[in-house]
Design an enzyme around this catalytic site. Structure first.
Site, PDB file in Angstrom:
ATOM      1  N   THR A 133       0.821  -1.210   0.000  1.00 31.28           N
ATOM      2  CA  THR A 133       0.000   0.000   0.000  1.00 31.28           C
ATOM      3  C   THR A 133       0.854   1.258   0.000  1.00 31.28           C
ATOM      4  OG1 THR A 133      -1.577   1.270   1.349  1.00 31.28           O
ATOM      5  CG2 THR A 133      -0.106  -0.195   2.517  1.00 31.28           C
ATOM      6  N   ASP A 134       0.264   2.365  -0.490  1.00 35.84           N
ATOM      7  CA  ASP A 134       0.959   3.653  -0.427  1.00 35.84           C
ATOM      8  C   ASP A 134       1.021   4.198   0.998  1.00 35.84           C
ATOM      9  OD1 ASP A 134      -1.741   4.278  -0.140  1.00 35.84           O
ATOM     10  OD2 ASP A 134      -1.780   5.770  -1.737  1.00 35.84           O
ATOM     11  N   GLU A 135       0.217   3.639   1.907  1.00 33.74           N
ATOM     12  CA  GLU A 135       0.176   4.171   3.266  1.00 33.74           C
ATOM     13  C   GLU A 135       1.477   3.965   4.033  1.00 33.74           C
ATOM     14  OE1 GLU A 135      -3.420   3.769   5.527  1.00 33.74           O
ATOM     15  OE2 GLU A 135      -4.579   3.243   3.743  1.00 33.74           O
ATOM     16  N   TYR A 159      -2.064  -0.281  10.981  1.00 31.70           N
ATOM     17  CA  TYR A 159      -2.165  -0.968   9.689  1.00 31.70           C
ATOM     18  C   TYR A 159      -0.952  -0.687   8.813  1.00 31.70           C
ATOM     19  CZ  TYR A 159      -3.252  -1.362   4.736  1.00 31.70           C
ATOM     20  OH  TYR A 159      -3.178  -1.632   3.394  1.00 31.70           O
ATOM     21  N   LYS A 163       2.115  -3.191   7.467  1.00 33.75           N
ATOM     22  CA  LYS A 163       2.413  -3.409   6.049  1.00 33.75           C
ATOM     23  C   LYS A 163       3.844  -2.990   5.726  1.00 33.75           C
ATOM     24  CE  LYS A 163       0.339  -4.704   3.047  1.00 33.75           C
ATOM     25  NZ  LYS A 163       0.243  -6.084   2.471  1.00 33.75           N
TER      26      LYS A 163
END
Length: 356
Positions: A133-135, A159, A163
């Site tokens: 993810t970009d997060e 989260y 990741k």
């Protein structure tokens, strides 16, 4: 030739499996734990299809994963399996640590053992593709350039931290053990079969039910929006042509604030399913207290993927969001069946606590 897909009953994973089977004769072994976000009804069209082998199980179950690898001899593993909802990670971070970090470690170890024993030709052709993810990159200010693959990791939620840790493990298994890995970091996905706790499907479902449309804070959090089928095509491209050990950012080139997304959904519903009293669904918008640690802006620079592998999204936001709203209107049974009592209780709790 076989593919092992983990998390293939979730939103992105199931879309990938459906697209893969539609365009290939190569079988898929689909391993999914079937937590709240895993839904076999999404894969109902594949019932009886010998190319789709579903196995309920956990990526952290080494014995199970090793048996599947030995029995099916996949040429690649595509790892979608993850706990993936920020709000849930705030309420219960332990599950995210267990699945996203410990689970990824166990999966990598199982795959490493399998890959190490392959004959040289199959060993050289094997791939492990990790979907992220970009997060992991943190948050951007309004005028900052979009996230590139060289951005440092600055995760801000349980989260995204979990990741980020999984991404680091995948990288380390490549550099330490030579495992032939690829990593993709995507922006916000939307489209068919999206579990209705995420922004776009939640707005559609709540609007049609006459409920409030909860918007965090001032609604000006900016995200890049990627149609899920575009994401699936990007993963296929990276799997086929990506350079080992490399990371590829996947984005839709659609930066928009959340409130604009909500208003766009309302306008489409006004057009496609107008209310009997003639009022707009936008009258149901309700602002709620912002969630803790809410990143202000994400944006993906996907130029590397286009420059090196020739991929770019096929959908604009306007075409993709219309297809998405039309799909939800045409599939009320899927929506009703995925909304269990447990899910409804969670949504009520989450937004009741934060109602302004």
């Amino acid at each position: 030739m076989t593919l092992l897909v983990t998390g293939g009953a979730g939103f992105i994973g199931a879309n990938f499996v459906l697209d893969w089977i539609a365009g290939s004769e190569e079988p898929v072994v689909n391993l999914d734990k079937l937590t709240y976000a895993g839904n076999l009804e999404t894969l109902a069209s594949l019932r009886g299809d010998p190319r789709h082998i579903f196995v309920q199980g956990d990526i952290g179950d080494r014995a199970l994963v090793e048996r599947l690898l030995a029995d099916h001899q996949p040429r690649a593993v595509v790892n979608f399996a993850a706990e993936s909802h920020v709000d849930r990670s705030i309420h219960g971070p332990g599950d995210f640590v267990q699945t996203n970090i410990v689970g990824t470690f166990n999966l990598l170890e199982s795959v490493r053992g399998y890959w190490s024993a392959l004959p040289e030709g199959k060993k050289a052709a094997f791939r492990f593709l990790h979907v992220s993810t970009d997060e992991v990159y943190g948050s951007l200010a309004k005028d900052d350039p979009a996230f590139a693959e060289t951005n440092r990791y600055e995760p801000n939620s349980p989260y995204s931290a979990s990741k980020a840790a999984s991404d680091h493990l995948v990288r380390a298994w490549h550099h330490t053990y030579g495992l032939p890995v690829l990593t993709t970091n995507c922006s916000n996905n939307y489209g068919p079969y999206h579990f209705p706790e995420k922004l776009i499907p939640l707005m559609i479902v709540n609007a049609l039910a006459g409920k409030n449309l909860p918007v965090y804070g001032d609604g000006m959090q900016i995200r890049d929006w990627l149609y899920v089928k575009d994401h699936c095509s990007a993963i296929r491209t990276v799997l086929a042509k990506g350079q080992l050990g490399e990371t590829y950012n996947v984005g839709g080139w659609n930066e928009k604030p959340n409130i604009e997304i909500v208003n766009t959904v309302c306008k489409l519903l006004d057009e496609l399913r107008p209310k009997a009293d003639g009022t707009s669904y936008a009258t149901q918008i309700t602002y709620v207290t912002d969630r803790p640690g809410h990143d202000r802006r994400y944006a993906i620079d996907a130029r590397k993927l286009e420059r090196e592998l020739g991929w770019k999204p096929a959908e604009t936001f306007e075409t993709g969001i219309r297809k998405t709203v039309e799909w939800y209107l045409a599939n009320p049974e899927w929506v009703a069946n995925v909304q269990s009592g447990t899910y409804k209780d969670w949504v009520n709790k989450q937004y009741a606590e934060q109602h302004a």
